[in-house]
Structure formats: C-alpha cells, structure tokens
Scaffold this motif. Sequence first.
Motif, PDB file in Angstrom:
ATOM      1  N   LEU A 163       0.833  -1.206   0.000  1.00 17.46           N
ATOM      2  CA  LEU A 163       0.000   0.000   0.000  1.00 17.46           C
ATOM      3  C   LEU A 163       0.870   1.259   0.000  1.00 17.46           C
ATOM      4  O   LEU A 163       0.589   2.222  -0.719  1.00 17.46           O
ATOM      5  N   PHE A 164       1.929   1.253   0.799  1.00 20.01           N
ATOM      6  CA  PHE A 164       2.829   2.397   0.874  1.00 20.01           C
ATOM      7  C   PHE A 164       3.499   2.633  -0.486  1.00 20.01           C
ATOM      8  O   PHE A 164       3.548   3.756  -0.988  1.00 20.01           O
ATOM      9  N   GLU A 165       4.002   1.555  -1.080  1.00 21.34           N
ATOM     10  CA  GLU A 165       4.688   1.677  -2.368  1.00 21.34           C
ATOM     11  C   GLU A 165       3.741   2.118  -3.480  1.00 21.34           C
ATOM     12  O   GLU A 165       4.165   2.777  -4.437  1.00 21.34           O
ATOM     13  N   ALA A 166       2.465   1.774  -3.363  1.00 24.37           N
ATOM     14  CA  ALA A 166       1.469   2.179  -4.359  1.00 24.37           C
ATOM     15  C   ALA A 166       0.955   3.594  -4.105  1.00 24.37           C
ATOM     16  O   ALA A 166       0.123   4.097  -4.859  1.00 24.37           O
ATOM     17  N   GLY A 167       1.429   4.225  -3.036  1.00 25.53           N
ATOM     18  CA  GLY A 167       1.000   5.582  -2.722  1.00 25.53           C
ATOM     19  C   GLY A 167      -0.348   5.647  -2.031  1.00 25.53           C
ATOM     20  O   GLY A 167      -0.948   6.713  -1.921  1.00 25.53           O
ATOM     21  N   GLU A 168      -0.847   4.512  -1.564  1.00 27.19           N
ATOM     22  CA  GLU A 168      -2.149   4.461  -0.903  1.00 27.19           C
ATOM     23  C   GLU A 168      -2.049   4.578   0.615  1.00 27.19           C
ATOM     24  O   GLU A 168      -3.063   4.590   1.304  1.00 27.19           O
ATOM     25  N   MET A 169      -0.833   4.641   1.123  1.00 25.52           N
ATOM     26  CA  MET A 169      -0.610   4.773   2.561  1.00 25.52           C
ATOM     27  C   MET A 169       0.592   5.685   2.749  1.00 25.52           C
ATOM     28  O   MET A 169       1.541   5.625   1.972  1.00 25.52           O
ATOM     29  N   THR A 170       0.541   6.516   3.750  1.00 24.26           N
ATOM     30  CA  THR A 170       1.655   7.422   4.009  1.00 24.26           C
ATOM     31  C   THR A 170       2.311   7.064   5.334  1.00 24.26           C
ATOM     32  O   THR A 170       1.793   6.239   6.098  1.00 24.26           O
ATOM     33  N   SER A 171       3.430   7.707   5.587  1.00 23.19           N
ATOM     34  CA  SER A 171       4.103   7.520   6.866  1.00 23.19           C
ATOM     35  C   SER A 171       4.380   8.893   7.453  1.00 23.19           C
ATOM     36  O   SER A 171       4.261   9.905   6.775  1.00 23.19           O
ATOM     37  N   GLU A 172       4.742   8.906   8.710  1.00 24.82           N
ATOM     38  CA  GLU A 172       5.098  10.158   9.362  1.00 24.82           C
ATOM     39  C   GLU A 172       6.201   9.895  10.370  1.00 24.82           C
ATOM     40  O   GLU A 172       6.416   8.754  10.775  1.00 24.82           O
ATOM     41  N   PRO A 173       6.919  10.932  10.776  1.00 26.06           N
ATOM     42  CA  PRO A 173       8.017  10.741  11.731  1.00 26.06           C
ATOM     43  C   PRO A 173       7.532  10.124  13.051  1.00 26.06           C
ATOM     44  O   PRO A 173       6.411  10.383  13.503  1.00 26.06           O
ATOM     45  N   TRP A 174       8.404   9.318  13.655  1.00 30.21           N
ATOM     46  CA  TRP A 174       8.078   8.624  14.901  1.00 30.21           C
ATOM     47  C   TRP A 174       7.626   9.593  15.990  1.00 30.21           C
ATOM     48  O   TRP A 174       6.707   9.303  16.748  1.00 30.21           O
ATOM     49  N   ASN A 175       8.259  10.745  16.094  1.00 28.45           N
ATOM     50  CA  ASN A 175       7.878  11.708  17.139  1.00 28.45           C
ATOM     51  C   ASN A 175       6.424  12.151  17.001  1.00 28.45           C
ATOM     52  O   ASN A 175       5.751  12.359  18.000  1.00 28.45           O
ATOM     53  N   ASN A 176       5.944  12.299  15.777  1.00 25.64           N
ATOM     54  CA  ASN A 176       4.535  12.663  15.567  1.00 25.64           C
ATOM     55  C   ASN A 176       3.608  11.541  16.025  1.00 25.64           C
ATOM     56  O   ASN A 176       2.571  11.786  16.651  1.00 25.64           O
ATOM     57  N   VAL A 177       3.965  10.320  15.701  1.00 31.67           N
ATOM     58  CA  VAL A 177       3.143   9.177  16.108  1.00 31.67           C
ATOM     59  C   VAL A 177       3.129   9.072  17.625  1.00 31.67           C
ATOM     60  O   VAL A 177       2.084   8.894  18.238  1.00 31.67           O
ATOM     61  N   LYS A 178       4.307   9.168  18.224  1.00 34.19           N
ATOM     62  CA  LYS A 178       4.422   9.059  19.682  1.00 34.19           C
ATOM     63  C   LYS A 178       3.600  10.146  20.363  1.00 34.19           C
ATOM     64  O   LYS A 178       2.877   9.870  21.322  1.00 34.19           O
ATOM     65  N   GLU A 179       3.657  11.351  19.859  1.00 34.98           N
ATOM     66  CA  GLU A 179       2.895  12.447  20.456  1.00 34.98           C
ATOM     67  C   GLU A 179       1.388  12.189  20.353  1.00 34.98           C
ATOM     68  O   GLU A 179       0.644  12.429  21.301  1.00 34.98           O
ATOM     69  N   ARG A 180       0.957  11.668  19.230  1.00 34.32           N
ATOM     70  CA  ARG A 180      -0.462  11.380  19.040  1.00 34.32           C
ATOM     71  C   ARG A 180      -0.968  10.347  20.048  1.00 34.32           C
ATOM     72  O   ARG A 180      -2.048  10.462  20.594  1.00 34.32           O
ATOM     73  N   PHE A 181      -0.168   9.310  20.299  1.00 32.73           N
ATOM     74  CA  PHE A 181      -0.616   8.251  21.195  1.00 32.73           C
ATOM     75  C   PHE A 181      -0.319   8.517  22.671  1.00 32.73           C
ATOM     76  O   PHE A 181      -1.068   8.091  23.537  1.00 32.73           O
ATOM     77  N   LEU A 182       0.774   9.197  22.944  1.00 33.09           N
ATOM     78  CA  LEU A 182       1.156   9.423  24.333  1.00 33.09           C
ATOM     79  C   LEU A 182       0.809  10.812  24.819  1.00 33.09           C
ATOM     80  O   LEU A 182       0.826  11.068  26.026  1.00 33.09           O
ATOM     81  N   GLY A 183       0.535  11.704  23.890  1.00 38.05           N
ATOM     82  CA  GLY A 183       0.188  13.062  24.271  1.00 38.05           C
ATOM     83  C   GLY A 183       1.351  13.834  24.873  1.00 38.05           C
ATOM     84  O   GLY A 183       1.150  14.775  25.622  1.00 38.05           O
ATOM     85  N   SER A 184       2.581  13.410  24.557  1.00 35.03           N
ATOM     86  CA  SER A 184       3.746  14.112  25.118  1.00 35.03           C
ATOM     87  C   SER A 184       4.398  15.019  24.113  1.00 35.03           C
ATOM     88  O   SER A 184       4.193  15.018  22.984  1.00 35.03           O
TER      89      SER A 184
END
Length: 71
Positions: A50-71
């Motif tokens: 999906l990522f290689e087909a452009g149907e899924m994106t990624s983001e930096p780990w710090n953004n993901v961590k902030e979203r889930f941990l709220g830090s």
Amino acid sequence: MTTLTVDIRNEDEERVLIAFLNSLKYDYRTNAVDELSETQKTEVLRRQALFEAGEMTSEPWNNVKERFLGS
C-alpha cells in the motif's frame, strides 16, 4: 493476565512442556525465537505494498508518539 516464567533445563523438557501447552490450546510465547507470526508477516507485506502504491503514508516517529502518548 499473569506471566509465568519457566526455566527449562534441556530440549526434552522443552518438547514435553510445549506438547502439554499445545494439547490444552494455551497461548504462550518463548524467548527462543523472536519472529513475526505468519499473520503479522502478511500484514507487514500488505502495508508495504500500500505504501509503495501511494495508498498509505508515513510520518516521523515523534509525531506518532505524540499522538498516542500526548507528550
């Protein structure tokens, strides 16, 4: 959930214990093998495609961590 640690002395004990756990359909993990299950491997490959087909994106780990941990 409770964790039980068992010190296995040899391959025969390991074989017997695993056979017992399997016979009761228990879920268990060993630290002898750190591999993905077939389901996990399939999911990783699906997401990669999906990522290689452009149907899924990624983001930096710090953004993901902030979203889930709220830090």
